[in-house]
Design an enzyme around this catalytic site. Structure first.
Site, PDB file in Angstrom:
ATOM      1  N   LYS A  13       0.832  -1.216   0.000  1.00  0.00           N
ATOM      2  CA  LYS A  13       0.000   0.000   0.000  1.00  0.00           C
ATOM      3  C   LYS A  13       0.866   1.266   0.000  1.00  0.00           C
ATOM      4  O   LYS A  13       0.670   2.166  -0.814  1.00  0.00           O
ATOM      5  CB  LYS A  13      -0.943   0.028   1.221  1.00  0.00           C
ATOM      6  CG  LYS A  13      -1.923  -1.145   1.264  1.00  0.00           C
ATOM      7  CD  LYS A  13      -2.879  -1.041   2.434  1.00  0.00           C
ATOM      8  CE  LYS A  13      -2.245  -1.124   3.811  1.00  0.00           C
ATOM      9  NZ  LYS A  13      -1.564  -2.407   4.120  1.00  0.00           N
ATOM     10  N   ARG A  88     -10.363   0.673   8.264  1.00  0.00           N
ATOM     11  CA  ARG A  88      -9.960  -0.699   8.554  1.00  0.00           C
ATOM     12  C   ARG A  88     -11.056  -1.479   9.259  1.00  0.00           C
ATOM     13  O   ARG A  88     -10.880  -2.662   9.548  1.00  0.00           O
ATOM     14  CB  ARG A  88      -8.754  -0.660   9.482  1.00  0.00           C
ATOM     15  CG  ARG A  88      -7.453  -0.936   8.787  1.00  0.00           C
ATOM     16  CD  ARG A  88      -6.388  -0.686   9.814  1.00  0.00           C
ATOM     17  NE  ARG A  88      -5.245  -1.490   9.632  1.00  0.00           N
ATOM     18  CZ  ARG A  88      -4.103  -1.023   9.103  1.00  0.00           C
ATOM     19  NH1 ARG A  88      -4.017   0.193   8.674  1.00  0.00           N
ATOM     20  NH2 ARG A  88      -3.074  -1.811   9.012  1.00  0.00           N
ATOM     21  N   ARG A 127      11.389  -6.012   4.774  1.00  0.00           N
ATOM     22  CA  ARG A 127      11.229  -4.553   4.687  1.00  0.00           C
ATOM     23  C   ARG A 127      12.232  -3.837   5.595  1.00  0.00           C
ATOM     24  O   ARG A 127      12.484  -4.257   6.720  1.00  0.00           O
ATOM     25  CB  ARG A 127       9.808  -4.155   5.097  1.00  0.00           C
ATOM     26  CG  ARG A 127       9.674  -2.637   5.217  1.00  0.00           C
ATOM     27  CD  ARG A 127       8.267  -2.159   5.271  1.00  0.00           C
ATOM     28  NE  ARG A 127       7.520  -2.718   6.379  1.00  0.00           N
ATOM     29  CZ  ARG A 127       6.208  -2.603   6.501  1.00  0.00           C
ATOM     30  NH1 ARG A 127       5.511  -1.973   5.575  1.00  0.00           N
ATOM     31  NH2 ARG A 127       5.580  -3.137   7.524  1.00  0.00           N
ATOM     32  N   ARG A 160      10.827  -1.997  11.000  1.00  0.00           N
ATOM     33  CA  ARG A 160       9.712  -1.354  11.713  1.00  0.00           C
ATOM     34  C   ARG A 160       9.431  -2.118  12.999  1.00  0.00           C
ATOM     35  O   ARG A 160       9.527  -3.343  13.012  1.00  0.00           O
ATOM     36  CB  ARG A 160       8.472  -1.332  10.803  1.00  0.00           C
ATOM     37  CG  ARG A 160       7.753  -0.007  10.877  1.00  0.00           C
ATOM     38  CD  ARG A 160       6.746   0.094   9.782  1.00  0.00           C
ATOM     39  NE  ARG A 160       5.522  -0.621  10.134  1.00  0.00           N
ATOM     40  CZ  ARG A 160       4.455  -0.633   9.360  1.00  0.00           C
ATOM     41  NH1 ARG A 160       4.459   0.007   8.211  1.00  0.00           N
ATOM     42  NH2 ARG A 160       3.369  -1.291   9.724  1.00  0.00           N
ATOM     43  N   ARG A 171      -1.074  -9.202  12.899  1.00  0.00           N
ATOM     44  CA  ARG A 171      -1.608  -8.167  11.999  1.00  0.00           C
ATOM     45  C   ARG A 171      -2.376  -8.798  10.843  1.00  0.00           C
ATOM     46  O   ARG A 171      -3.421  -8.296  10.429  1.00  0.00           O
ATOM     47  CB  ARG A 171      -0.460  -7.287  11.469  1.00  0.00           C
ATOM     48  CG  ARG A 171      -0.014  -6.250  12.496  1.00  0.00           C
ATOM     49  CD  ARG A 171       1.351  -5.687  12.204  1.00  0.00           C
ATOM     50  NE  ARG A 171       1.468  -5.078  10.915  1.00  0.00           N
ATOM     51  CZ  ARG A 171       2.621  -4.943  10.238  1.00  0.00           C
ATOM     52  NH1 ARG A 171       3.743  -5.386  10.754  1.00  0.00           N
ATOM     53  NH2 ARG A 171       2.628  -4.367   9.070  1.00  0.00           N
TER      54      ARG A 171
END
Ligand code: AP5
Ligand code: MG
Length: 216
Positions: A13, A88, A127, A160, A171
């Site tokens: 995203k 969400r 990431r 992160r 998540r």
């Protein structure tokens, strides 16, 4: 153009949002980014949000709805925006619809990014991001010029805080439990544009921009 980017954690995203916003000159409103900034600055919202984010849970609707409500009233949002990571929950989607109905500025399109779970886990675990400018990288798919260092500001890249394996799993489960229902919600409004996000970054961007250009 008022856009929503919908999809599971790690689907891309943020990566696509940057490119779409630059192409159409609209602000990128990421609730995740706003909340991470609040956590970093130890604001009241940040301290409250961190407890949920650390566990991979959603921050309460009341907190997030208020943040977005005021953000889309700012002058740079008057001719359009892209929401990344909001709504969400169905309650968040209702609140957004109510506000935009009042403003007579409904959502134009909801872009749903879709990819398999194995690919998503690879993207999240690889990431890296810059703690200074927030630019995102991937150890295999979007490498910086020098390993571990941001191309833009030379800072050491970090992972992160919610990308640990256990939090990633939570998540993903929370997405299926609470956010996945929004696909039907926006399908019923005839606003859903489903994009195969299992492809290369540039190919996905081209596909989205081509489809949005027909609409705008
Ligand atoms: P948020 O920051 O929104 O996180 P998320 O939805 O979990 O999604 P991510 O940002 O992890 O992934 P992304 O889809 O942006 O992928 P990216 O482009 O980085 O939310 C974080 C937390 O904040 C939530 O858990 C919750 O606690 C709270 N929160 C936020 N909004 C909320 C709300 N509305 N209500 C309540 N709580 C809220 O890409 C991932 C990696 O893959 C990168 O390394 C990238 O380089 C790479 N990549 C991207 N595309 C490709 C591709 N096509 N091929 C190969 N690699 C790719
Ligand atoms: Mg993101």
């Amino acid at each position: 153009m008022r856009l929503i980017l919908l999809g599971p954690p790690g689907v891309g995203k943020g990566t696509q949002a940057e490119k779409i916003c630059s192409k159409f000159s609209i602000p990128h409103i990421s609730t995740g980014e706003i909340l991470r900034e609040a956590v970093k600055n130890k604001t009241e919202v940040g301290l409250q949000a961190k407890v949920y984010m650390d566990r991979g849970e959603l921050v309460p609707d009341s907190v997030v709805i208020q943040l977005v409500k005021s953000r889309i009233l700012q002058p740079d949002s008057s001719s359009g925006f892209l929401l990344d990571g909001f709504p969400r929950t169905v309650a968040q989607a209702h609140a957004l619809d109510c506000q935009l109905d009042t403003l007579e500025k409904p959502i134009t399109v909801v872009i749903q990014l879709d990819a398999g779970e194995d690919e998503i886990v690879k993207r999240l675990t690889g990431r890296r991001m810059c703690p200074e400018c927030g630019k995102g990288y991937h150890i295999a798919f979007l490498k910086p010029t020098k390993d571990g260092v941001c191309d833009q500001c030379n800072a050491d890249l970090i992972q992160r805080f919610d990308d640990s394996e256990a939090t990633v799993r939570r998540r993903l489960a929370v997405y299926l439990e609470k956010t996945h229902d929004l696909i039907d919600y926006y399908k019923r409004q005839n606003k859903l544009l489903t994009i195969d996000a299992g492809r290369e970054i540039e190919i996905i961007t081209e596909d989205i921009i081509k489809k949005l250009s027909v609409i705008s």
